[in-house]
Design an enzyme around this catalytic site. Sequence first.
Site, PDB file in Angstrom:
ATOM      1  N   GLU A  47       0.823  -1.284  -0.026  1.00 24.59           N
ATOM      2  CA  GLU A  47      -0.037  -0.223   0.106  1.00 24.59           C
ATOM      3  C   GLU A  47       0.910   1.126   0.055  1.00 24.59           C
ATOM      4  OE1 GLU A  47      -1.804   0.789   3.995  1.00 24.59           O
ATOM      5  OE2 GLU A  47      -3.486   1.863   3.024  1.00 24.59           O
ATOM      6  N   ASN A 110      -6.751   6.315  -1.907  1.00 22.90           N
ATOM      7  CA  ASN A 110      -5.938   5.507  -1.707  1.00 22.90           C
ATOM      8  C   ASN A 110      -6.088   4.165  -2.690  1.00 22.90           C
ATOM      9  OD1 ASN A 110      -3.927   3.565  -0.510  1.00 22.90           O
ATOM     10  ND2 ASN A 110      -4.566   3.786   1.651  1.00 22.90           N
ATOM     11  N   LYS A 127      -9.441   2.183  -2.015  1.00 29.55           N
ATOM     12  CA  LYS A 127      -9.543   1.561  -0.936  1.00 29.55           C
ATOM     13  C   LYS A 127     -11.096   2.242  -0.123  1.00 29.55           C
ATOM     14  CE  LYS A 127      -7.181   1.353   3.552  1.00 29.55           C
ATOM     15  NZ  LYS A 127      -6.017   1.585   4.399  1.00 29.55           N
ATOM     16  N   GLU A 146      -6.318   8.621   7.406  1.00 27.68           N
ATOM     17  CA  GLU A 146      -6.728   8.202   6.402  1.00 27.68           C
ATOM     18  C   GLU A 146      -8.186   8.780   5.895  1.00 27.68           C
ATOM     19  OE1 GLU A 146      -6.107   4.478   4.507  1.00 27.68           O
ATOM     20  OE2 GLU A 146      -5.258   3.740   6.144  1.00 27.68           O
ATOM     21  N   CYS A 172      -5.098  -3.035   2.579  1.00 27.36           N
ATOM     22  CA  CYS A 172      -4.773  -2.842   4.120  1.00 27.36           C
ATOM     23  C   CYS A 172      -6.070  -3.197   5.060  1.00 27.36           C
ATOM     24  CB  CYS A 172      -4.078  -1.459   4.340  1.00 27.36           C
ATOM     25  SG  CYS A 172      -3.266  -1.935   6.003  1.00 27.36           S
ATOM     26  N   ASN A 197       0.075  -1.228   5.602  1.00 29.68           N
ATOM     27  CA  ASN A 197       1.049  -0.509   6.424  1.00 29.68           C
ATOM     28  C   ASN A 197       0.304  -0.367   8.037  1.00 29.68           C
ATOM     29  OD1 ASN A 197       3.179   1.623   5.063  1.00 29.68           O
ATOM     30  ND2 ASN A 197       1.478   1.224   3.708  1.00 29.68           N
TER      31      ASN A 197
HETATM   32  N1  CDT Z   1      -3.022   1.387   6.353  1.00 32.82           N
HETATM   33  C1  CDT Z   1      -4.202   0.772   7.283  1.00 32.82           C
HETATM   34  O1  CDT Z   1      -5.268   0.524   6.963  1.00 32.82           O
HETATM   35  N2  CDT Z   1      -3.547   0.352   8.479  1.00 32.82           N
HETATM   36  C2  CDT Z   1      -4.795  -0.052   9.200  1.00 32.82           C
HETATM   37  C3  CDT Z   1      -4.205   0.193  10.740  1.00 32.82           C
HETATM   38  C4  CDT Z   1      -5.312   1.041  11.302  1.00 32.82           C
HETATM   39  S1  CDT Z   1      -4.921   1.748  12.914  1.00 32.82           S
HETATM   40  C5  CDT Z   1      -5.960   2.776  12.894  1.00 32.82           C
HETATM   41  C6  CDT Z   1      -4.709  -1.634   9.276  1.00 32.82           C
HETATM   42  O2  CDT Z   1      -5.883  -2.123   9.460  1.00 32.82           O
HETATM   43  O3  CDT Z   1      -3.652  -2.377   9.368  1.00 32.82           O
END
Ligand code: CDT
Length: 308
Positions: A47, A110, A127, A146, A172, A197
Site C-alpha cells: 500500500e 488510496n 480503498k 486516512e 490494508c 502499512n
Molecule cells: N493502512 C491501514 O489501513 N492500516 C490499518 C491500521 C489502522 S490503525 C488505525 C490496518 O488495518 O492495518
Amino acid sequence: MARNVTVGAAQMGPIARNESRQVVVSRLLELLRQAHGRGCDLVVFPELTLTTFFPRWWMEDPAEIESFFEREMPGPAVQPLFDEAKRLEIGFSFGYGELADEGGKTHRYNTSILVDKSGAIVGKYRKIHLPGHADHRPEWPFQHLEKYFFEVGDLGFGVWDAFGGKMGMCICNDRRWPETYRVMGLKGVELVMLGYNTPTHIPWEPIYDDLTGFHNHLSMQSGAYQNSTWVVGVAKAGMEEGCNLLAGTCIIAPSGEIVALTATKDDELISHVCDLDLAQYNKKAMFDFAQHRRPEHYGIITERAGPV
Ligand code: CDT
C-alpha cells in the site's frame, strides 16, 4: 493442466519522509529484477508504495499534501518501473495516493493498480475501508488520518481476468473485513493482492498491540479459506519515522495455509508458484456457493450499523 502463476510478494522496508520517488523506484526495480530471476509472472508491492505512510501526520498546506500524491500514472518518476517490467515481461500491482480530476473536482484516493506484462493498467481499486480518524490529534506520537486524506473508494471490489485467472485487489484495512473477500469470492476471485502499512502499536487502541501479527494472518487466512482463493499480503515494514510497521508478508493458499513468509522487516522478496486451479477445488466442494450458500435464509438486515 495446472494454471500456474508465479507470484512475488515484494515487502518494502521503511521509506523516509524525505525519500524521493526516484530512490523508492530504484528499490522497486531491484525487487522486480530479483523477481524476474525467480521466474515471476507478477509482483505485488505494498500500500502507498511510493512514499512514506504520510497519513500519520496532520498537514494543511495543499502543496505539501499533493506532494504525496500522483496526478498521472505512470508519472515521470514511476515510468522506469513500467518500462523495466514491460521489458522483463512481468506484471505488477502496487498502491499509491491518487489525485483524480473527475466530475469537475479533484478527489484523493488510496489506490492500487494491476499492470499486465505488456505494461497496460488492467485493473484499479480505490480503498473502501478507511481506518483511523479525520480530526487532528496532536497528543499522539503519530496519527492515522486516512479519513482526512482520502475519500471512500467508488469502484467497488473488482475482479479482473488477467494472468490466466480471476484477480482481485483490496488494500490494508480492507483485509480485516469478511465482506471484502466475500464480494470478490462471489465474483469468482482466484487470487487477491493486497498491501498494508500496519503499526504494531495503536496509541488510542493499545489493547490489541500484542495480537497485531496474529490478526494480520488470521484475517487473510480465513478470507482465503472461506472463499477458496489465493491471498498475497504485502507489508511495508520496520521502523518508519518513529512508527514500527508490522512485517509478516505472506502468500496464502486457498486452503488457508501460509506457503511463503518473509523473515525480515526490510526490502525482501518471497515467491511461490500459485496453481489457480487450487482455487477451484473448494469452489466446487465445501464452498460451492450455488449448492450450499443460502442467503435467503440468513435473515434480513433491517438496520445499518453506524452512520448511513
Ligand atoms: N493502512 C491501514 O489501513 N492500516 C490499518 C491500521 C489502522 S490503525 C488505525 C490496518 O488495518 O492495518
